[in-house]
Scaffold this active site. Structure first.
Site, short mmCIF file in Angstrom:
data_model
loop_
_atom_site.label_atom_id
_atom_site.label_comp_id
_atom_site.label_asym_id
_atom_site.label_seq_id
_atom_site.Cartn_x
_atom_site.Cartn_y
_atom_site.Cartn_z
CB CYS A 119 107.23 90.32 -53.60
SG CYS A 119 107.46 92.06 -53.97
CD GLU B 204 103.76 96.62 -48.83
OE1 GLU B 204 103.56 95.96 -49.86
OE2 GLU B 204 103.22 97.72 -48.64
P1 NAD Z 1 110.71 86.08 -44.33
O1 NAD Z 1 109.30 86.22 -43.88
O2 NAD Z 1 111.40 84.79 -44.13
O3 NAD Z 1 111.64 87.18 -43.60
C1 NAD Z 1 111.29 88.54 -43.50
C2 NAD Z 1 111.85 89.11 -42.21
O4 NAD Z 1 111.27 88.40 -41.11
C3 NAD Z 1 113.36 89.00 -42.08
O5 NAD Z 1 113.86 90.22 -41.60
C4 NAD Z 1 113.56 87.85 -41.09
O6 NAD Z 1 114.68 88.05 -40.27
C5 NAD Z 1 112.29 87.90 -40.25
N1 NAD Z 1 111.89 86.56 -39.78
C6 NAD Z 1 112.06 85.37 -40.42
N2 NAD Z 1 111.54 84.36 -39.69
C7 NAD Z 1 111.03 84.92 -38.56
C8 NAD Z 1 110.35 84.41 -37.40
N3 NAD Z 1 110.11 83.10 -37.27
N4 NAD Z 1 109.96 85.27 -36.44
C9 NAD Z 1 110.19 86.59 -36.58
N5 NAD Z 1 110.82 87.12 -37.64
C10 NAD Z 1 111.25 86.33 -38.62
O7 NAD Z 1 110.69 86.54 -45.85
P2 NAD Z 1 111.90 86.56 -46.87
O8 NAD Z 1 112.31 85.15 -47.17
O9 NAD Z 1 112.96 87.51 -46.42
O10 NAD Z 1 111.22 87.19 -48.17
C11 NAD Z 1 110.49 86.44 -49.08
C12 NAD Z 1 109.01 86.69 -48.95
O11 NAD Z 1 108.75 88.07 -48.86
C13 NAD Z 1 108.25 86.22 -50.17
O12 NAD Z 1 107.04 85.64 -49.76
C14 NAD Z 1 107.97 87.50 -50.94
O13 NAD Z 1 106.85 87.45 -51.78
C15 NAD Z 1 107.78 88.46 -49.82
N6 NAD Z 1 108.08 89.82 -50.26
C16 NAD Z 1 107.08 90.71 -50.33
C17 NAD Z 1 107.33 91.99 -50.80
C18 NAD Z 1 106.25 93.02 -50.90
O14 NAD Z 1 106.57 94.17 -51.13
N7 NAD Z 1 104.99 92.67 -50.75
C19 NAD Z 1 108.64 92.34 -51.17
C20 NAD Z 1 109.63 91.39 -51.07
C21 NAD Z 1 109.36 90.13 -50.62
#
Ligand code: NAD
Length: 459
Positions: free
Chosen positions: A246, A212
């Site tokens: 998102c 997602e």
């Molecule tokens: P993110 O990708 O930074 O983090 C998501 C998860 O990944 C967190 O639990 C984090 O701990 C982990 N993570 C972060 N960096 C990592 C790495 N290098 N290696 C492994 N794991 C890692 O995303 P975010 O900042 O929490 O959320 C924002 C993004 O999520 C935006 O792009 C938004 O559009 C998207 N989003 C999508 C939906 C959807 O339903 N499609 C919903 C909410 C947010």
């Protein structure tokens, strides 16, 4: 090298899964009811935590997170029996006499990774889907809103068998360790770059994934829209959660002839809405890193409206940028903040063409009362999901599968789509022993081949 390891925790879940307990539908219903009860009992604590984490009000917590989780739980409790039933399928002529059916079965041990912007909903709703399907769950919420992550760990880890449902808190080191293990399903919500890391880790074990992700979601506003309703719905959708959604409209494509009126009404609606934490309807940017990322979009920029910033309080006021072209730098990455670029167009086909050249959006919105325009936009652009004459509300209909396509993700959930995301559809042909035509056996004569061809045609 980090010495964090989760091998034991995953093995404990695998043992629990193989015990067969989660195959019992009553067990799943009992766990769903327990989760609902625990969330209800902890609503106040959750509200306090999320307010301290990033200024989100109790009203927003309920309307944008808890209500969606409760809907998913209620829907699951009501329908899990029928979703899990074997479904009879027509048998083809070649196989007769026989019965055919599909048996949904749980995939097994699942890893669910949440994002921070709707921390409870994006963690618990996929967990509800996994429990409904009969999977065990390791849940890794986002570490950024640390208090909400801690509450989820407290709720789950003190009340559920860790072999069945466990929260593991942490950031990149913990995620890196978690991704070294083998799961039967990974469900990730977050950014595109981290989505790629997750996908690569899953590929090593051929683990199925739901991703997602995000992206730039457009809102088309044509001269045939209902202007007042459009403005009201767009202002709400863009500035809810300070634009950190998102499926928020990332930018607006407006028909040139109505741009001036639209902007006047849009600003009036922003002012009427009184976006401020004191009024309970505006949240903070999650952290300084994101504040700097969002505010960088405004540096050296001609701001049409808004643009007030306070780094200490992590606030950016609702901001409008006009005269934006598709090749402007703000049109490269998802904004994920309260800045709305407005692009005007005179030819709808050209605007559609431009959107099609870009990565497929997670959401798309069409504001127009004209059926032809609606259909043209809906059928010519590929996107995850969306709505006509509204924005973001498609997510609250549990009968609509929610997810992205292409760069905005793969797979979907909520309602039966969530159940399917964590299930395998096992297909079974149950043959009768009474009749055994010899046409497939040796000798392979021309007349037998002819019969096979005929039977295939009738199938
Ligand atoms: P993110 O990708 O930074 O983090 C998501 C998860 O990944 C967190 O639990 C984090 O701990 C982990 N993570 C972060 N960096 C990592 C790495 N290098 N290696 C492994 N794991 C890692 O995303 P975010 O900042 O929490 O959320 C924002 C993004 O999520 C935006 O792009 C938004 O559009 C998207 N989003 C999508 C939906 C959807 O339903 N499609 C919903 C909410 C947010």
């Amino acid at each position: 090298m980090s010495d964090i390891q989760f091998t034991k925790e995953i093995q404990q879940q695998r043992d629990f899964f193989f015990s067969g307990k989660t195959r019992d539908i009553d067990f799943r219903i009992a766990q769903l009811k327990k989760l609902k009860q625990l969330i209800m009992e902890n609503e106040t604590k959750m509200a306090d935590a999320i307010f301290l984490d990033f200024g989100k009000s109790e009203f927003d917590l309920y309307t944008t997170e808890l209500s969606i989780i409760y809907t998913d739980i209620n829907e699951s409790i009501k329908k899990v029996k029928s979703w899990s039933k074997r479904k009879r399928i027509r048998t083809n002529v070649l196989n007769m006499p026989a019965k055919s059916f599909i048996m949904p079965e749980p995939l097994g041990v699942s890893l669910i990774i949440g994002a921070w912007n709707y921390p409870f909903q994006l963690s618990f709703s996929p967990a509800v889907a996994a429990i409904t399907a009969g999977c065990t769950v390791i849940l890794k919420p986002s570490e950024l809103p640390s208090r909400t992550s801690a509450i989820m760990a407290e709720i789950v880890n003190t009340h559920f068998d860790p072999g069945f449902f466990r929260v593991i808190e942490g950031g990149v080191p913990e995620m890196t360790a978690l991704l070294k293990e083998k799961y039967d399903k990974i469900f990730f919500t977050g950014s595109i770059p981290v989505g790629k890391i997750v996908y690569e880790a899953a590929a090593k074990f051929l683990t199925p994934v739901t991703l997602e992700l995000g992206g730039k979601s457009p809102a088309f506003v044509t001269a045939k829209c209902n202007m007042d309703v459009t403005v009201r719905r767009l202002v709400w959708a863009k500035f809810l959660n300070a634009g950190q959604t998102c499926i928020a409209p990332d930018y607006v494509l407006i028909e040139k002839s109505i741009e001036t009126t639209f902007l006047q009404k849009f600003i009036a609606e922003i002012e009427r809405s009184k976006f401020a934490v004191e009024n309970g309807n505006y949240v903070q940017i999650i952290n300084e890193r994101n504040f700097d990322r969002v505010s960088a979009h405004l540096s050296g920029q001609k701001i049409f409206y808004g643009g007030k910033m306070n780094r200490e309080q992590r606030h950016i006021s609702p901001t409008l940028l006009t005269d934006i072209a598709f090749d402007h730098p703000i049109m490269t990455d998802e904004i994920f903040g309260p800045i709305l670029p407005i692009i005007s167009f005179t030819n709808l086909d050209d605007a559609i063409y431009q959107v099609k050249q870009r990565p497929r959006p997670l959401a798309l919105y069409v504001f127009s009362d004209n059926r032809e325009e609606q259909n043209k936009i809906l059928s010519s652009i590929s996107f995850g999901g969306g709505s006509v004459n509204d924005a973001m509300m498609h997510i609250v209909n549990p009968n609509l599968p929610f997810g992205g396509v292409g760069d905005s993700g793969m797979g979907n959930y909520h309602g039966i789509a969530g159940f399917r995301a964590f299930s395998h559809e096992k297909s079974v042909l149950h043959k009768s022993n009474y009749f055994e035509p010899s046409i497939k056996y040796s000798p392979h004569t021309p007349s037998r081949l002819l019969w096979i061809k005929r039977l295939l045609k009738w199938s």
